[in-house]
Design a protein around this motif. Structure first.
Motif, PDB file in Angstrom:
ATOM      1  N   VAL A  11       0.854  -1.184   0.000  1.00 25.33           N
ATOM      2  CA  VAL A  11       0.000   0.000   0.000  1.00 25.33           C
ATOM      3  C   VAL A  11       0.893   1.238   0.000  1.00 25.33           C
ATOM      4  O   VAL A  11       1.841   1.327   0.785  1.00 25.33           O
ATOM      5  CB  VAL A  11      -0.916   0.040   1.237  1.00 25.33           C
ATOM      6  N   VAL A  12       0.598   2.188  -0.871  1.00 27.64           N
ATOM      7  CA  VAL A  12       1.309   3.465  -0.883  1.00 27.64           C
ATOM      8  C   VAL A  12       0.386   4.540  -0.313  1.00 27.64           C
ATOM      9  O   VAL A  12      -0.747   4.709  -0.763  1.00 27.64           O
ATOM     10  CB  VAL A  12       1.771   3.847  -2.297  1.00 27.64           C
ATOM     11  N   ASN A  20       4.199   2.921  -8.790  1.00 28.17           N
ATOM     12  CA  ASN A  20       4.371   2.053  -9.953  1.00 28.17           C
ATOM     13  C   ASN A  20       5.662   1.241  -9.863  1.00 28.17           C
ATOM     14  O   ASN A  20       5.694   0.061 -10.215  1.00 28.17           O
ATOM     15  CB  ASN A  20       4.380   2.885 -11.233  1.00 28.17           C
ATOM     16  N   GLN A  21       6.719   1.872  -9.407  1.00 28.40           N
ATOM     17  CA  GLN A  21       8.030   1.213  -9.378  1.00 28.40           C
ATOM     18  C   GLN A  21       8.086   0.042  -8.404  1.00 28.40           C
ATOM     19  O   GLN A  21       8.888  -0.868  -8.578  1.00 28.40           O
ATOM     20  CB  GLN A  21       9.120   2.239  -9.044  1.00 28.40           C
ATOM     21  N   VAL A  54       4.397   2.041   2.127  1.00 27.34           N
ATOM     22  CA  VAL A  54       5.355   3.017   1.605  1.00 27.34           C
ATOM     23  C   VAL A  54       4.709   4.400   1.593  1.00 27.34           C
ATOM     24  O   VAL A  54       3.576   4.562   1.138  1.00 27.34           O
ATOM     25  CB  VAL A  54       5.812   2.638   0.181  1.00 27.34           C
ATOM     26  N   MET A  55       5.435   5.390   2.109  1.00 25.74           N
ATOM     27  CA  MET A  55       4.967   6.774   2.115  1.00 25.74           C
ATOM     28  C   MET A  55       5.628   7.538   0.971  1.00 25.74           C
ATOM     29  O   MET A  55       6.842   7.407   0.754  1.00 25.74           O
ATOM     30  CB  MET A  55       5.326   7.439   3.436  1.00 25.74           C
ATOM     31  N   ASN A  82       3.623  13.812 -10.602  1.00 23.20           N
ATOM     32  CA  ASN A  82       3.916  12.630 -11.422  1.00 23.20           C
ATOM     33  C   ASN A  82       4.850  11.660 -10.702  1.00 23.20           C
ATOM     34  O   ASN A  82       4.792  10.450 -10.923  1.00 23.20           O
ATOM     35  CB  ASN A  82       4.493  13.034 -12.774  1.00 23.20           C
ATOM     36  N   LYS A  83       5.701  12.168  -9.817  1.00 19.16           N
ATOM     37  CA  LYS A  83       6.626  11.300  -9.079  1.00 19.16           C
ATOM     38  C   LYS A  83       5.907  10.485  -8.008  1.00 19.16           C
ATOM     39  O   LYS A  83       6.352   9.395  -7.643  1.00 19.16           O
ATOM     40  CB  LYS A  83       7.747  12.124  -8.455  1.00 19.16           C
ATOM     41  N   ARG A  84       4.804  10.997  -7.499  1.00 18.99           N
ATOM     42  CA  ARG A  84       4.053  10.270  -6.478  1.00 18.99           C
ATOM     43  C   ARG A  84       3.515   8.955  -7.045  1.00 18.99           C
ATOM     44  O   ARG A  84       3.637   7.906  -6.418  1.00 18.99           O
ATOM     45  CB  ARG A  84       2.919  11.147  -5.933  1.00 18.99           C
TER      46      ARG A  84
END
Length: 275
Positions: free
Chosen positions: A42-43, A106-107, A87-88, A99-101
């Motif tokens: 979970v992010v 995704n990574q 992950v935060m 876009n980095k969030r």
């Protein structure tokens, strides 16, 4: 448009359609059976941060409220669901580009992306009768511009970014190429995102007695390229004096975090039955 530009557009459109067909055929779409889903990561995305304060009330900023709630949710998940990786996108008061969030999620092949925010109504902190209040859940979707008030406000964060024109040049709802690429993600995870939103809606209303504006589909950029079920939670109207006190209180933040936590547990049970 030049002949070269037209050719490039046709080529890009063709490639996008090809990728769409490949991804759809291998993914199984929204009809994947529950046994094919493995809920591992979970992010949690605390909205805004750093030079981007977000919405503000009479004494507080959205960026601080969202981080406090995100940390409480992180602790609940780690204490009660240790088998799930949490992950935060940010754990401190720092600016993270929209876009980095999604890229962070995704990574690591996350299974759920939860973006935490506070809402705000146009009149600001002015004291008026019948001021907006309550929660709202947003999933990614396209609708008429006048129906996208929350999306327009949340998307305004891109203008703080140095290279926003380059980073978000592809987000054009009038461009069929962009729409095919975005719909590849949106349609695959739409039903699961709405399911989680409805479960969260039940928690807010049934357990906390919160007023809710329900689950809505809007073109929120932070969710646009999330390759997983994703939702943006508007936890309350920070410019409403009563809601601001609730959003900044320990009891209020704990109640919100617990509602999201219970919804995540219910979502996992529905997606993948406990063995």
């Amino acid at each position: 448009m030049t002949k070269y530009a037209r050719s490039l557009r046709v080529f890009t459109l063709t490639v996008s359609m090809f990728l769409f067909l490949i991804i759809t055929s291998f993914s199984g779409g929204d009809d994947d059976g529950p046994q094919s889903f493995h809920f591992k990561t979970v992010v949690i995305d605390a909205g805004h941060g750093g030079k981007d304060p977000g919405a503000h009330g009479s004494y507080s900023s959205e960026k601080n409220v969202t981080l406090a709630i995100a940390k409480k949710l992180e602790r609940l998940l780690k204490d009660n669901m240790p088998e799930v990786n949490v992950v935060m996108t940010r754990s401190t008061d720092r600016f993270v580009e929209l876009n980095k969030r999604a890229n962070i999620a995704n990574q690591i092949n996350a299974n759920l992306f939860v973006s935490i925010h506070c809402n705000s109504s146009p009149e600001g902190t002015a004291k008026i009768a019948h001021k907006e209040k309550g929660v709202m859940m947003l999933v990614y979707g396209f609708h008429r511009k006048e129906e996208q008030i929350e999306a327009l406000r949340e998307n305004a964060s891109i203008y703080i970014e140095k290279d926003y024109q380059k980073n978000y040049a592809g987000y054009n709802e009038k461009d069929p190429t962009s729409m095919i690429v975005l719909n590849t993600f949106m349609q695959k995870y739409r039903k699961q995102s709405i399911l989680f939103g409805e479960l969260l809606d039940e928690q807010f209303k049934g357990n906390d007695g919160r007023r809710s504006r329900g689950v809505k589909e809007q073109g929120v950029l932070v969710l646009a390229h999330s390759a997983m079920p994703a939702i943006l939670v508007e936890t309350g109207y920070i410019n409403n004096n009563t809601e601001e006190k609730y959003l900044n209180s320990e009891d209020g933040q704990n109640a919100i975090a617990n509602s999201i936590f219970r919804a995540i547990k219910a979502y996992r049970r529905q997606i993948k039955p406990v063995k």
